[in-house]
Design an enzyme around this catalytic site. Structure first.
Site, mmCIF file in Angstrom:
data_model
loop_
_atom_site.group_PDB
_atom_site.id
_atom_site.type_symbol
_atom_site.label_atom_id
_atom_site.label_comp_id
_atom_site.label_asym_id
_atom_site.label_seq_id
_atom_site.Cartn_x
_atom_site.Cartn_y
_atom_site.Cartn_z
ATOM 1 N N LEU A 103 0.865 -1.171 0.000
ATOM 2 C CA LEU A 103 0.000 0.000 0.000
ATOM 3 C C LEU A 103 0.904 1.223 0.000
ATOM 4 O O LEU A 103 1.998 1.195 0.581
ATOM 5 C CB LEU A 103 -0.889 0.025 1.251
ATOM 6 C CG LEU A 103 -1.927 -1.092 1.418
ATOM 7 C CD1 LEU A 103 -2.611 -0.967 2.778
ATOM 8 C CD2 LEU A 103 -2.954 -1.063 0.296
ATOM 9 N N ASP A 104 0.463 2.300 -0.633
ATOM 10 C CA ASP A 104 1.233 3.533 -0.577
ATOM 11 C C ASP A 104 1.438 3.942 0.875
ATOM 12 O O ASP A 104 0.605 3.661 1.742
ATOM 13 C CB ASP A 104 0.493 4.664 -1.302
ATOM 14 C CG ASP A 104 0.388 4.429 -2.797
ATOM 15 O OD1 ASP A 104 1.155 3.595 -3.320
ATOM 16 O OD2 ASP A 104 -0.456 5.083 -3.429
ATOM 17 N N ARG A 105 2.533 4.628 1.114
ATOM 18 C CA ARG A 105 2.849 5.059 2.472
ATOM 19 C C ARG A 105 1.687 5.807 3.134
ATOM 20 O O ARG A 105 1.374 5.580 4.301
ATOM 21 C CB ARG A 105 4.090 5.965 2.444
ATOM 22 C CG ARG A 105 4.527 6.462 3.798
ATOM 23 C CD ARG A 105 5.803 7.249 3.691
ATOM 24 N NE ARG A 105 6.354 7.536 5.005
ATOM 25 C CZ ARG A 105 7.615 7.851 5.225
ATOM 26 N NH1 ARG A 105 8.464 7.898 4.216
ATOM 27 N NH2 ARG A 105 8.055 8.108 6.438
#
Length: 242
Positions: free
Chosen positions: A54-56
């Site tokens: 997942l994106d940060r």
């Protein structure tokens, strides 16, 4: 800080990743010592294997394998698109009741000091389906408008391209609120002044479905929506002009 564990067995663990935390350390963030993998290694006292990312800035459901065999088999499911992914997002403007964004995504040049541009010939198929859950219109001036329009959408991406949801909604002129890379700076600035300077990317991985590689049972795991996102949604409901 310990991670919220949504499910754990002998083969895999599913956590609710908080916004702002990397899944694992990368070459682009060599200075970062904190990441989901490192936290889980310490929390569980054993090694974990990342399967997807997942994106940060994105919060929500994240599955990790507890051995290499399960990691490989889970990875095959993501590659074959047999997993089910449901996200919640708050976006600019009023979206259609439902729709499909079918727009191939190319790799982007990310060299420091240069403007981002598509690398020709790297386009890959990318499809995202969405349903509008709620729309809001609040008395906050933005750009040349006296009011701000926003929508809460549920998104089901068929693929897992980098920044797929963020880039797809930018493509249809409904960028995600709080997105500093692909978003609308006018909406972000207005909402930071009106709501909170800590406004972050409003994207949450709400549900993940997959087949357990060992038991072969279909699993569907939900991650509670973070408090900051819930509070913002409730505030938008209360302020929406009737």
């Amino acid at each position: 800080m310990t991670l919220e564990i949504l499910h754990i067995d002998d083969d895999l663990v599913v956590v609710n990743k908080p916004s702002g935390l990397l899944v694992h350390r990368t070459d682009l963030a060599k200075h970062e010592q904190d990441a989901v993998v490192q936290r889980l290694n310490e929390q569980l006292g054993r090694w974990v294997f990342p399967v997807h990312r997942l994106d940060r800035a994105t919060s929500g459901v994240l599955v990790m394998a507890l051995n290499e065999t399960v990691a490989r088999k889970l990875g095959e499911q993501f590659m074959a698109r047999t997993t089910g992914k449901h996200y919640l997002a708050i976006v600019r403007g009023h979206t259609a009741d439902q729709g499909t964004i079918d727009y191939p995504l190319a790799k982007l040049n990310e060299e420091k000091g240069r403007s981002r541009f598509k690398i020709e010939g790297t386009e890959k198929e990318a499809v995202s389906h969405f349903q509008t859950l709620e729309t809001f219109e609040i008395p906050v001036p933005v750009s040349r408008y006296n009011q701000m329009r926003l929508s809460l959408v549920s998104v089901q991406p068929e693929h897992g391209r980098t920044h797929q949801i963020r880039r797809h909604f930018k493509h249809v002129f409904h960028p995600l609120l709080g997105d500093t890379r692909y978003g609308c700076r006018h909406h972000n600035q207005a909402m930071r002044g009106h709501w909170s300077e800590d406004l972050r990317l409003m994207l949450h991985a709400k549900q993940l479905s997959f087949t357990h590689p060992i038991t072969q049972m279909r699993m569907s795991i939900d991650a509670p929506v973070p408090d900051d996102m819930l509070q913002l949604i409730e505030s938008l409901r209360q302020q929406t002009c009737n």
